[in-house]
Design a protein around this motif. Structure first.
Motif, PDB file in Angstrom:
ATOM      1  N   SER B  77       0.852  -1.249   0.086  1.00 49.91           N
ATOM      2  CA  SER B  77       0.045  -0.120   0.058  1.00 49.91           C
ATOM      3  C   SER B  77       0.915   1.144   0.022  1.00 49.91           C
ATOM      4  N   ALA B  78       0.238   2.357  -0.567  1.00 50.87           N
ATOM      5  CA  ALA B  78       1.084   3.802  -0.676  1.00 50.87           C
ATOM      6  C   ALA B  78       1.184   4.245   0.751  1.00 50.87           C
ATOM      7  N   VAL B  79       2.062   4.961   0.831  1.00 53.35           N
ATOM      8  CA  VAL B  79       2.500   5.860   2.153  1.00 53.35           C
ATOM      9  C   VAL B  79       2.605   7.307   1.867  1.00 53.35           C
ATOM     10  N   PHE B  80       1.666   7.830   2.601  1.00 52.50           N
ATOM     11  CA  PHE B  80       1.469   9.317   2.270  1.00 52.50           C
ATOM     12  C   PHE B  80       1.894  10.249   3.677  1.00 52.50           C
ATOM     13  N   ALA B  81       2.729  11.409   3.460  1.00 54.87           N
ATOM     14  CA  ALA B  81       3.300  12.245   4.534  1.00 54.87           C
ATOM     15  C   ALA B  81       2.053  13.261   4.703  1.00 54.87           C
ATOM     16  N   SER B  82       2.067  13.477   5.792  1.00 57.18           N
ATOM     17  CA  SER B  82       1.222  14.560   6.410  1.00 57.18           C
ATOM     18  C   SER B  82       1.973  15.235   7.627  1.00 57.18           C
ATOM     19  N   ALA B  83       1.169  16.315   7.965  1.00 57.24           N
ATOM     20  CA  ALA B  83       1.712  17.204   8.972  1.00 57.24           C
ATOM     21  C   ALA B  83       0.749  16.684  10.237  1.00 57.24           C
ATOM     22  N   ASN B  84       1.353  17.014  11.445  1.00 61.19           N
ATOM     23  CA  ASN B  84       0.546  16.506  12.764  1.00 61.19           C
ATOM     24  C   ASN B  84      -0.435  17.962  13.231  1.00 61.19           C
ATOM     25  N   TYR B  85      -0.912  18.455  12.296  1.00 63.72           N
ATOM     26  CA  TYR B  85      -1.921  19.515  12.505  1.00 63.72           C
ATOM     27  C   TYR B  85      -3.490  18.918  12.120  1.00 63.72           C
ATOM     28  N   THR B  86      -4.305  19.039  13.115  1.00 68.18           N
ATOM     29  CA  THR B  86      -5.794  17.963  12.652  1.00 68.18           C
ATOM     30  C   THR B  86      -6.030  18.507  11.339  1.00 68.18           C
ATOM     31  N   LEU B  87      -6.135  19.810  11.074  1.00 69.82           N
ATOM     32  CA  LEU B  87      -6.773  19.966   9.905  1.00 69.82           C
ATOM     33  C   LEU B  87      -6.188  19.459   8.602  1.00 69.82           C
ATOM     34  N   SER B  88      -4.801  19.219   8.694  1.00 66.20           N
ATOM     35  CA  SER B  88      -4.079  18.553   7.419  1.00 66.20           C
ATOM     36  C   SER B  88      -4.281  17.160   7.546  1.00 66.20           C
ATOM     37  N   PHE B  89      -4.135  16.652   8.514  1.00 60.19           N
ATOM     38  CA  PHE B  89      -4.584  15.244   8.705  1.00 60.19           C
ATOM     39  C   PHE B  89      -6.001  14.588   8.445  1.00 60.19           C
ATOM     40  N   ASP B  90      -6.855  15.509   8.984  1.00 56.78           N
ATOM     41  CA  ASP B  90      -8.121  15.010   8.648  1.00 56.78           C
ATOM     42  C   ASP B  90      -8.449  15.213   7.155  1.00 56.78           C
ATOM     43  N   ALA B  91      -7.740  16.111   6.519  1.00 50.51           N
ATOM     44  CA  ALA B  91      -8.154  16.590   5.308  1.00 50.51           C
ATOM     45  C   ALA B  91      -7.821  15.202   4.135  1.00 50.51           C
ATOM     46  N   LEU B  92      -6.338  14.665   4.690  1.00 53.97           N
ATOM     47  CA  LEU B  92      -5.956  13.552   3.884  1.00 53.97           C
ATOM     48  C   LEU B  92      -6.579  12.373   4.265  1.00 53.97           C
ATOM     49  N   ARG B  93      -6.923  12.122   5.510  1.00 54.06           N
ATOM     50  CA  ARG B  93      -7.737  10.782   5.839  1.00 54.06           C
ATOM     51  C   ARG B  93      -8.919  10.755   5.114  1.00 54.06           C
ATOM     52  N   SER B  94      -9.820  12.072   5.013  1.00 57.10           N
ATOM     53  CA  SER B  94     -10.827  11.837   4.721  1.00 57.10           C
ATOM     54  C   SER B  94     -10.952  11.759   3.258  1.00 57.10           C
ATOM     55  N   ALA B  95     -10.164  12.386   2.615  1.00 58.47           N
ATOM     56  CA  ALA B  95     -10.083  12.438   1.019  1.00 58.47           C
ATOM     57  C   ALA B  95      -9.500  10.978   0.623  1.00 58.47           C
ATOM     58  N   LEU B  96      -8.895  10.051   1.388  1.00 57.93           N
ATOM     59  CA  LEU B  96      -8.399   8.631   0.918  1.00 57.93           C
ATOM     60  C   LEU B  96      -9.621   7.607   1.444  1.00 57.93           C
ATOM     61  N   SER B  97     -10.762   8.301   1.629  1.00 54.44           N
ATOM     62  CA  SER B  97     -11.825   7.249   2.000  1.00 54.44           C
ATOM     63  C   SER B  97     -11.861   6.279   1.212  1.00 54.44           C
ATOM     64  N   GLY B  98     -11.906   4.987   1.588  1.00 51.73           N
ATOM     65  CA  GLY B  98     -12.116   3.658   0.774  1.00 51.73           C
ATOM     66  C   GLY B  98     -10.762   3.074   0.180  1.00 51.73           C
ATOM     67  N   THR B  99      -9.639   4.072   0.757  1.00 54.71           N
ATOM     68  CA  THR B  99      -8.313   3.581   0.117  1.00 54.71           C
ATOM     69  C   THR B  99      -7.576   2.963   1.352  1.00 54.71           C
TER      70      THR B  99
END
Lengths: 112, 356
Positions: B77-99
């Motif tokens: 599976s792919a690895v995604f990098a993010s920041a430890n700011y909730t808005l950044s992290f939540d934007a990423l994980r919600s965009a990856l819904s189903g992945t």
């Protein structure tokens, strides 16, 4: 007139470019465009000097004095006797920096 | 949750000289913790986002740095990098819904990706550190990390590759474009462009306003008692003009410089107050003129200063340009505000001693 954003510190050396196009991938303002033998410096005035292109260029074909274009941070630095260009007062500052967490300015990239 | 893929490495498998960290022989270093997350944005998450937008507890909107398991990722599976700011992290994980994916959260001190990249906390050093700390190479069987494009100002893909062996693939600017991007791993020009639409500008206004709200209230109360309710309203209007109206109207105000845009907006905001101050039948003509001029001097200066400070929130201002603006317009603003305040004081004193 009334446009302070026509100048940029961005310099491109096309003779060094190996056309890897990495700069076109990282620039958020399409300052570079794809070309035949090398990329083209298409819109230098749109450069916000984030430094992404220079940092990711494998052959140092790009130089830029990168920094954050934030008046609050630069004025804060000047008031505290620090270098306006040092980048010490910018988003992400720790307790030891002049902006500090409590005074931190938001950025227009909250959801990016 | 402990990652099953990690076997953990005994620090005694290497010599003490080679290992920087102290170890006790016979013990096995604990494998790094892999946390579990999902794509659901809960009510609590939305409340957290709301509070972040209003600048409440600015340091508190953090995610624990480290490796996260989203769904049921495999070593492929792919690895995604993010920041430890909730808005950044939540934007990423919600965009990856189903992945099913791995998310590597860097310690950016609770700052979003772009700002942290500008500061260097979302940077090469931290990315390599997290790759090492999480033993990513033993979790996945590939060596690629998808980094948000706006993280590029802090990341040197060449250095990351040289030090860690992992290649960096720059994803799109916006997390919401990830599902489309992942179909071909190619970003369209639109995905590579950053924009600053009305919605993005408006979500920044609460924290801008809150930032200056307290001084505004103090000044408004003082003006209420010293010069009346219209003067207090003028102070509130100037602040709202600079922190709310200006971001909303940014592309529509003439000129390119933020300061001149702010001066224009401030002049418009000042008109009704100048009219009010300048048409008081109980005062002599010179006092009316001075009152109107005071409004035309102070309000535009305040709005212009707030507008200039909005450069840090935008997605396009360069350091060279902002610096030029500071040196070009701050003296003008200071002069306008200074003369306006002096005139206001003269009017106030004149009224107090009964001259007018």
């Amino acid at each position: 007139m009334f446009d302070s954003y026509t100048d940029t510190s961005l310099i491109f050396f096309p003779e060094r470019c190996i056309n890897c196009k990495r700069c076109t991938q990282v620039c958020p303002h399409a300052v570079f465009a794809e070309g035949k033998d090398h990329v083209e410096l298409a819109k230098p005035a749109s450069c916000m000097e984030c430094g992404a292109c220079a940092l990711n260029c494998p052959v140092q074909a790009i130089t830029v004095q990168s920094g954050v274009g934030c008046a609050w941070a630069m004025i804060s630095a000047a008031i505290r006797g620090k270098d306006m260009d040092s980048g010490e007062c910018s988003c992400g500052g720790s307790e030891s920096t002049c902006c500090g967490p409590s005074q931190e300015q938001p950025c227009g990239c909250e959801e990016k | 949750m402990v990652n099953d893929n990690n076997t953990g490495q005994s620090c005694c498998s290497c010599t003490q000289q080679e290992s920087a960290a102290p170890c006790s022989c016979g013990a096995t270093a604990s494998p790094p913790e892999i946390r579990i997350t999902d794509s659901e944005i809960t009510l609590a998450n939305r409340l957290d986002h709301f509070l972040a937008r209003w600048g409440f507890n600015r340091e508190g909107h953090r995610v624990e740095p480290g490796l996260f398991r989203l769904g049921n990722p495999t070593p492929d599976s792919a690895v995604f990098a993010s920041a430890n700011y909730t808005l950044s992290f939540d934007a990423l994980r919600s965009a990856l819904s189903g992945t099913d994916a791995w998310i590597l959260v860097l310690d950016t001190r609770g700052i979003n990706v772009w700002c942290a990249a500008g500061k260097g906390t979302f940077g090469t050093e931290e990315l390599v550190r997290k790759i090492t700390e999480t033993r990513l190479e033993s979790v996945v069987n590939h060596k690629k990390i998808i980094v948000p494009q706006l993280g590029a100002p802090g990341i040197s893909c060449l250095e990351v590759m040289r030090i860690s062996g992992f290649s960096v693939e720059y994803g799109p600017v916006r997390a919401r474009d990830l599902p489309e991007y992942l179909k071909t791993h190619t970003a369209t020009p639109a995905m590579r462009r950053v924009e600053f639409p009305l919605k993005d500008r408006l979500v920044l206004t609460p924290v801008e306003f809150v930032h200056i709200a307290l001084p505004m209230v103090v000044i408004a109360v003082l003006l209420w008692f010293l010069a009346g309710p219209v003067a207090a309203l003028a102070a509130v209007s100037a602040v709202i003009g600079g922190t709310v109206l200006f971001p909303a109207l940014l592309p529509y105000i003439p000129t390119q410089d933020f300061s001149t845009k702010g001066l224009i907006l401030g002049l418009i905001i000042a008109i009704p107050f100048a009219f009010s101050f300048g048409t008081n039948p109980a005062l002599p003509g010179w006092a009316n003129a001075a009152g109107a001029l005071t409004a035309f001097l102070i309000i535009p200066a305040v709005v212009a200063y707030s507008s200039l400070n909005f450069t840090g929130c935008t997605t396009f201002t360069s350091r060279t340009g902002v610096k030029k603006e500071i040196f070009r317009y701050i003296p003008v603003m200071a002069l306008m505000a200074g003369i306006g305040v002096i005139m206001g004081i003269i009017l106030g004193v004149s009224r107090f001693i009964g001259v007018i």
